[in-house]
Design an enzyme around this catalytic site. Sequence first.
Site, PDB file in Angstrom:
ATOM      1  N   GLU A 139       0.799  -1.230   0.000  1.00 36.66           N
ATOM      2  CA  GLU A 139       0.000   0.000   0.000  1.00 36.66           C
ATOM      3  C   GLU A 139       0.836   1.288   0.000  1.00 36.66           C
ATOM      4  O   GLU A 139       0.774   2.080   0.942  1.00 36.66           O
ATOM      5  CB  GLU A 139      -0.951   0.013   1.203  1.00 36.66           C
ATOM      6  CG  GLU A 139      -1.983  -1.082   1.140  1.00 36.66           C
ATOM      7  CD  GLU A 139      -3.003  -1.018   2.281  1.00 36.66           C
ATOM      8  OE1 GLU A 139      -2.974  -0.068   3.081  1.00 36.66           O
ATOM      9  OE2 GLU A 139      -3.841  -1.937   2.352  1.00 36.66           O
TER      10      GLU A 139
ATOM     11  N   GLU B  70      -5.209  -8.509   0.454  1.00 42.59           N
ATOM     12  CA  GLU B  70      -5.847  -8.200   1.739  1.00 42.59           C
ATOM     13  C   GLU B  70      -7.320  -7.973   1.497  1.00 42.59           C
ATOM     14  O   GLU B  70      -7.706  -7.302   0.527  1.00 42.59           O
ATOM     15  CB  GLU B  70      -5.296  -6.905   2.377  1.00 42.59           C
ATOM     16  CG  GLU B  70      -3.970  -7.034   3.042  1.00 42.59           C
ATOM     17  CD  GLU B  70      -3.526  -5.730   3.714  1.00 42.59           C
ATOM     18  OE1 GLU B  70      -4.375  -4.905   4.113  1.00 42.59           O
ATOM     19  OE2 GLU B  70      -2.303  -5.560   3.824  1.00 42.59           O
TER      20      GLU B  70
HETATM   21  O1  IFM Z   1      -3.974  -3.124   9.089  1.00 43.63           O
HETATM   22  C1  IFM Z   1      -3.971  -2.583   7.810  1.00 43.63           C
HETATM   23  C2  IFM Z   1      -2.799  -3.137   7.015  1.00 43.63           C
HETATM   24  O2  IFM Z   1      -1.592  -2.913   7.654  1.00 43.63           O
HETATM   25  C3  IFM Z   1      -2.752  -2.488   5.660  1.00 43.63           C
HETATM   26  N1  IFM Z   1      -4.023  -2.582   4.986  1.00 43.63           N
HETATM   27  C4  IFM Z   1      -5.202  -2.199   5.728  1.00 43.63           C
HETATM   28  C5  IFM Z   1      -5.233  -2.908   7.056  1.00 43.63           C
HETATM   29  C6  IFM Z   1      -6.496  -2.504   7.843  1.00 43.63           C
HETATM   30  O3  IFM Z   1      -6.525  -1.134   8.058  1.00 43.63           O
END
Ligand code: IFM
Length: 441
Positions: free
Chosen positions: A158, A355
């Site tokens: 990210e 994710e």
């Molecule tokens: O916890 C975070 C992760 O580190 C990166 N993506 C989003 C998740 C939830 O906010």
Amino acid sequence: MSDSTDRLPVFPRDFLWGVSTSAHQIEGAVEVRGPSVWDVFTAEPGNVRDGSTAVVACDHVARYQEDVALLRDLGVDAYRFSVSWPRVQSPGGLDFYERLVDELCEQGIRPVPTLFHWDLPVGLDWLERDTASRFAEYAATVVERLGDRVTKWITLNEPAEHTLLGHALGTHAPGKKLLFDALPVAHHQLLGHGLAAQALRAAGVRDIGIANSHGPTWPASTDPADVEAAEFYDVILNRLFSDPLILGEYPEGIAELMPGDVSADLKVISEDTLDWYGINYYQPTKVGAPGGPDDGSTEFSGVTLPPGLPFSVREIEGFPVTDFGWPVVPEALTELLVGFRDRYGDRLPPLAITENGCAYEGIDDQERIAYLDGHLRAVHAALEAGVDLRGYFVWSLMDNFEWAEGYTKRFGLVHVDYETQTRTPKASYRWLRDALRTHRA
Ligand code: IFM
């Protein structure tokens, strides 16, 4: 709401099922590594909602074998974790990842390390171009030690959030509030991806991905001012990262804002740097012209956006929300995946969801089951629409340190009691385990 798995659609046999975590959010054991920008940020009062730090977090460095046993019993194919750059810089730091990787391999779980998940060593700064080269050196060090057992790699997690929250708005480490002057941070991370990919390629790696956050941007109305504002937002949060990686170019008007020899850098960023593209999906965003009628228009995911931006974020109504206040919109994931395929066509590498998950309290977490069920159906709908999607990773294996929210948001399939470090699988863990068993039957 049902917790049965028999109605989930059938996924391809070789679909890769996994769960994700990151180093700073779970590891603890900060005393045996160098400091990261997150250590500094969390030490400053007021930066984290509950005043907590990740000094202990889930004590994963000490308890990794118990955590790998949880992964094995869950039945996932793969585990996405991140390597802490400050730990690798410290004497013996890579030994921990060797032990973790060995344990995973012994239990038949594929290790999928991410090289950078926001915990930059103190002294480095993504505003500086040199950090991209240092990142490539670090990648070379890690692959040299782990490359005989690890074949699948992720460079960055990210970069959009790290740029926006860490450098533009200052709500994440390193806490800079540079607004649009933060753009070089995006460029240098992308360059770091390209240079790290070269280092991985030199070590023989043929399975490189990235984990970028994406979500559809919905204009608040058909009014041209709202549509224009939504397009701007989409460029900054989505295309700023995917266009250079996939097309080798920045969206119109962006390249001239970036530092250095941008056209040469774009070649490094895009040429043979990706075998697959990871998407972290949480929610769509509704965007309108600045100063919309909605009082909440200056709030975004708990972050107060400063005045003067060329857009405003609007509330999405009519959907359930998680404990983070994020709307639960599984169909927007299908829209996103199909949109990627339509936008990038033949240039698009195979996709994976790196994710997807939700914050809810409680061990009998029926809401999380409904969330995962809905999003897996959305993923399947994208497969049916012909999107080349190879895997799905839940965020997260266990409750952990949720950055500026501290321990107030629980994303885990496994509950963590932070006093005792007791791990308790939630209802969603059992649901996913049963779903995976059914898938393999
Ligand atoms: O916890 C975070 C992760 O580190 C990166 N993506 C989003 C998740 C939830 O906010």
